[in-house]
Motif scaffolding. Structure first.
Motif, short mmCIF file in Angstrom:
data_model
loop_
_atom_site.label_atom_id
_atom_site.label_comp_id
_atom_site.label_asym_id
_atom_site.label_seq_id
_atom_site.Cartn_x
_atom_site.Cartn_y
_atom_site.Cartn_z
N MET A 1 0.84 -1.18 0.00
CA MET A 1 0.00 0.00 0.00
C MET A 1 0.89 1.24 0.00
O MET A 1 1.86 1.31 0.72
N THR A 2 0.53 2.21 -0.81
CA THR A 2 1.26 3.46 -0.89
C THR A 2 0.47 4.55 -0.18
O THR A 2 -0.74 4.65 -0.35
N ILE A 3 1.14 5.35 0.59
CA ILE A 3 0.50 6.43 1.32
C ILE A 3 0.01 7.50 0.34
O ILE A 3 0.67 7.81 -0.64
N SER A 4 -1.17 8.05 0.63
CA SER A 4 -1.73 9.11 -0.21
C SER A 4 -1.49 10.47 0.46
O SER A 4 -1.18 10.53 1.66
N PRO A 5 -1.64 11.55 -0.27
CA PRO A 5 -1.47 12.88 0.33
C PRO A 5 -2.41 13.11 1.52
O PRO A 5 -1.98 13.62 2.56
N SER A 6 -3.66 12.70 1.40
CA SER A 6 -4.60 12.92 2.50
C SER A 6 -4.25 12.05 3.71
O SER A 6 -4.40 12.49 4.86
N TYR A 44 9.18 10.10 -5.41
CA TYR A 44 9.67 8.77 -5.78
C TYR A 44 9.12 7.74 -4.80
O TYR A 44 8.82 8.06 -3.64
N ASP A 45 9.02 6.50 -5.24
CA ASP A 45 8.51 5.42 -4.39
C ASP A 45 9.31 5.31 -3.09
O ASP A 45 8.74 5.10 -2.02
N ARG A 46 10.61 5.44 -3.19
CA ARG A 46 11.47 5.33 -1.99
C ARG A 46 11.13 6.42 -0.98
O ARG A 46 11.12 6.18 0.22
N THR A 47 10.82 7.62 -1.46
CA THR A 47 10.46 8.71 -0.57
C THR A 47 9.14 8.41 0.13
O THR A 47 8.99 8.66 1.34
N LEU A 48 8.19 7.86 -0.60
CA LEU A 48 6.91 7.49 0.02
C LEU A 48 7.11 6.42 1.08
O LEU A 48 6.46 6.46 2.14
N GLN A 65 -7.81 1.16 1.27
CA GLN A 65 -9.16 1.38 0.79
C GLN A 65 -9.87 0.03 0.79
O GLN A 65 -9.44 -0.91 0.15
N ASN A 66 -10.95 -0.05 1.52
CA ASN A 66 -11.64 -1.33 1.67
C ASN A 66 -13.16 -1.14 1.54
O ASN A 66 -13.92 -1.68 2.32
N GLY A 67 -13.55 -0.34 0.61
CA GLY A 67 -14.96 -0.07 0.44
C GLY A 67 -15.40 1.22 1.08
O GLY A 67 -16.33 1.87 0.64
N GLY A 68 -14.73 1.60 2.15
CA GLY A 68 -15.07 2.82 2.86
C GLY A 68 -14.06 3.93 2.64
O GLY A 68 -14.18 5.00 3.19
N GLY A 69 -13.04 3.66 1.87
CA GLY A 69 -12.01 4.65 1.62
C GLY A 69 -10.79 4.44 2.49
O GLY A 69 -10.88 3.87 3.58
N ALA A 70 -9.66 4.88 1.99
CA ALA A 70 -8.41 4.76 2.73
C ALA A 70 -8.43 5.69 3.92
O ALA A 70 -9.13 6.70 3.94
N GLY A 71 -7.64 5.35 4.95
CA GLY A 71 -7.61 6.20 6.14
C GLY A 71 -6.38 5.94 6.98
O GLY A 71 -5.44 5.26 6.57
#
Length: 77
Positions: A1-6, A44-48, A65-71
């Protein structure tokens, strides 16, 4: 899983960190964090990976994200 801005913004809020504090903990430049959180660019992926690792070490758990959105949530001690 990659972290999102939010998720990054929310995770920082959960642990009470500023962008400067996340920059110090992750060894990622503050401007990179600010641009990522604002949606101006994707690091870059490494930074994330570094951002996510620092936040997880501070006690944050990323929720996919599992139906209710990532958190985010605080991990159980």
């Amino acid at each position: 899983m990659t972290i999102s801005p939010s998720q990054c913004r929310a995770a920082r809020a959960l642990v009470g960190w500023s962008q400067d504090q996340l920059a110090a903990a992750s060894q990622v430049a503050k401007t990179t964090i600010a641009n990522f959180e604002a949606g101006k660019r994707t690091p870059y992926d490494r930074t994330l990976v570094d951002l996510q690792a620092a936040l997880e070490a501070a006690g944050v758990e990323l929720i996919p994200q599992n139906g209710g959105g990532a958190g985010v949530r605080l991990a159980k001690p």
